[in-house]
Design an enzyme around this catalytic site. Sequence first.
Site, PDB file in Angstrom:
ATOM      1  N   ASP A 185       0.822  -1.201   0.000  1.00 51.69           N
ATOM      2  CA  ASP A 185       0.000   0.000   0.000  1.00 51.69           C
ATOM      3  C   ASP A 185       0.864   1.262   0.000  1.00 51.69           C
ATOM      4  O   ASP A 185       1.870   1.335   0.704  1.00 51.69           O
ATOM      5  CB  ASP A 185      -0.898  -0.017   1.248  1.00 51.69           C
ATOM      6  CG  ASP A 185      -1.849   1.161   1.313  1.00 51.69           C
ATOM      7  OD1 ASP A 185      -2.656   1.316   0.382  1.00 51.69           O
ATOM      8  OD2 ASP A 185      -1.785   1.927   2.299  1.00 51.69           O
TER       9      ASP A 185
ATOM     10  N   GLU B  73       1.237  -0.420  -5.069  1.00 52.80           N
ATOM     11  CA  GLU B  73       0.316   0.657  -5.421  1.00 52.80           C
ATOM     12  C   GLU B  73       1.093   1.974  -5.467  1.00 52.80           C
ATOM     13  O   GLU B  73       1.386   2.569  -4.429  1.00 52.80           O
ATOM     14  CB  GLU B  73      -0.819   0.765  -4.395  1.00 52.80           C
ATOM     15  CG  GLU B  73      -1.827   1.846  -4.750  1.00 52.80           C
ATOM     16  CD  GLU B  73      -2.290   2.670  -3.558  1.00 52.80           C
ATOM     17  OE1 GLU B  73      -3.335   3.328  -3.679  1.00 52.80           O
ATOM     18  OE2 GLU B  73      -1.607   2.680  -2.519  1.00 52.80           O
TER      19      GLU B  73
END
Length: 533
Positions: free
Chosen positions: A268, A299
Site C-alpha cells: 500500500d 500501489e
Amino acid sequence: MFRTISDIKDKLYRKLGVWPPPALSGMQLGPDGSAQNPMMLQFFTWESKHENMSWWKHFEQEIPRLAELGFTQIWLPPPNKAMKKGGQGYDAYDLWDIGEFDQKDTIATRWGTKDELLQACAVARQHGIGVVIDAVLNHKLGADRCEAFSAVPVDPTNRLKDLGKERQIQGWTVFDFPGRKGKHSSFVWTQEHFTGLDWDHQSRTNGVFRITGNGHRGWSKWVDKELGNYDYLLGVDIDHRHPRVRQDLFSWGSWILDTTGGSGFRLDAIKHMDRRFLLEFIKRSREHPDRRRLFSVAEYWSANLQLILPYVQAFQGQTAFFDVPLHENFFRASKAGSGYDLRTIFDNTLVNVRPGDAVTFVDNHELQVGQSLESWVDTNFKLQAYALILLRKDGYPCVFYGDLYPNQECYNETVSRQLQQLLIARKIFAYGPTRDYVENSNCIGFVRAGNSLYPGCAVVVSNATRSSLENLVQYIRMNVGLEHGGATYFSYLETGSQKQEVEIDVDGWGLFPCFMNEVQIFIKDVGVVVEVN
C-alpha cells in the site's frame, strides 16, 4: 557514503537506461503445473460487511465458486487491527493483531477473527487459490499514549519548506499494545520511530509536523518528489530507516506469510515509503526456500506513466505495479462515450510498455463514488474495459468484488452477469498470441490464436452510440487462422443482441459484427455452455 548492491543496481539501471527483468515472470500466479490463465480478485469494497457472517467466513464459503470462475489469487483486505472497531485496516494500529487480542474494544477485526482468517486461507490453498496480504507499512494510527517532543511545522504543499521554528509539541506516538502484552513482538513504538504527524495535541492544531531532535534525520529522500517530498501521507509516519523499525517490519512480513500461508503482498502507498526499505522487505520475504516466487504488487498511484517507470526500474523486477494509467484511460473512455477513440485505449499505459510488470484492473475500493480517488468507470464502458484486460495476453488482471458480487455501493446486475461470462471465457478460450484489428475509432477487435490445449477466440469491442452510427452494427474483418478455414464461429456472450454466426473463408478470414456499445466473443465450438449464477 555506504551503498548496498541494490543501490548500485538502481543507479546503473537509471544511468544506463537498462531495464530489469519483468517481475511477473518470476512470480507464482497460480498452481504449479497449471496451464490455466492466472487471475486475481480483490475480495472487498470500501464498506464491505456481510449481514449474516464475518467477512472471512463469507470468503471461505465463496472459494469453490471462485475456483470455478478461474481465480488463482485473492487479494484480501488488510488483516491487521485498525484504530477503531469498524476500521478497514488501512487505519493501521497493530500489524501483529489479526483478530486475536482484545484491543480497540474488539477481538475480531472488521473482517473477523484470526481463526476464521486462517481457516479461510487453508480452504483457499486446498482449491489452488493463493491469498495476497494487503501490507499497510507506511503509517500507524490510534496510539495508546501521548508524549512530548520537538517538531517543525512544514508547508503541506511543499514539505521541504518550514513554516516556523522548532518547538515542543505533543503527539499520539506511543504504541504499547496493552491487549497483546508483547506476544509475537515486544516492540513498543515511540516518537523516535516516526518522521512526522498531523496533530499537535498540546495546541490542538492540525498541520504537517516534521519530528526533530536527537536521532531524527527528517524525511527520507528515497520517496516520491510530489509536494517536494511525499514521505508524509497521514497519521504518524513510520521512519523506515530506523533499525528497530526495520527489524520489526521484516519479522512481521515473514510471520504473516508463515501464519496465513499467504502467496504474496499488495504493498500500500509505496510513493510515501523509503523504497530502499521496501526493496529489502520484498527480498527478505523471499528468503525462505518456499517463497522464492512470492507475488508482490505495488500501489504507486499516478496516471502518469513517466512517473511510474522510474519506480519500475528502481524495484529491479522485484514487484509488479498496478496499471493506473490504463484505469485512467478506461475512466476517460466511459465519460467520453463514442467520442473516445478506442484505438488509443492502451496509449501511455504500463501494460503497453512493460506488460510483464503490469497488474491491470478496471476499478477498486478507492475509486468508488465518494472515495478519495473517485474515478469510477461507468456501466457504459465497464464490460468493454474488463474484456480488454481479461481476454488479452498481456498483463495480470485483477477483478473488483464490487463489480462481481451484490453490494450496496456499486453493484450492477447486468455487469455482474456478463462479467462472469468474461471470466469463464478467459478460463477456457483466451489463449495464444494476440492479433489486433484497430481500423475503426469506435469498434476494435482482436483474435486469440489458441494453443494445443485451448481453442482461442475472436473478440469485438464497441463504444459506439446510436447518434454516432448510421446502422446499429459495424463489421470488422479478422483472420482467425488458416487452420480454421471453412469453420463457423458463434457469438458466446449473452447480450441484448441476437445470436450471431460468422462464416470463415478458406484463408481464415471472417466478417465479425460489432454491435453498438457491446462486447462480443466469437468461438468455434458452439457446444460450450456455461451456467452463470
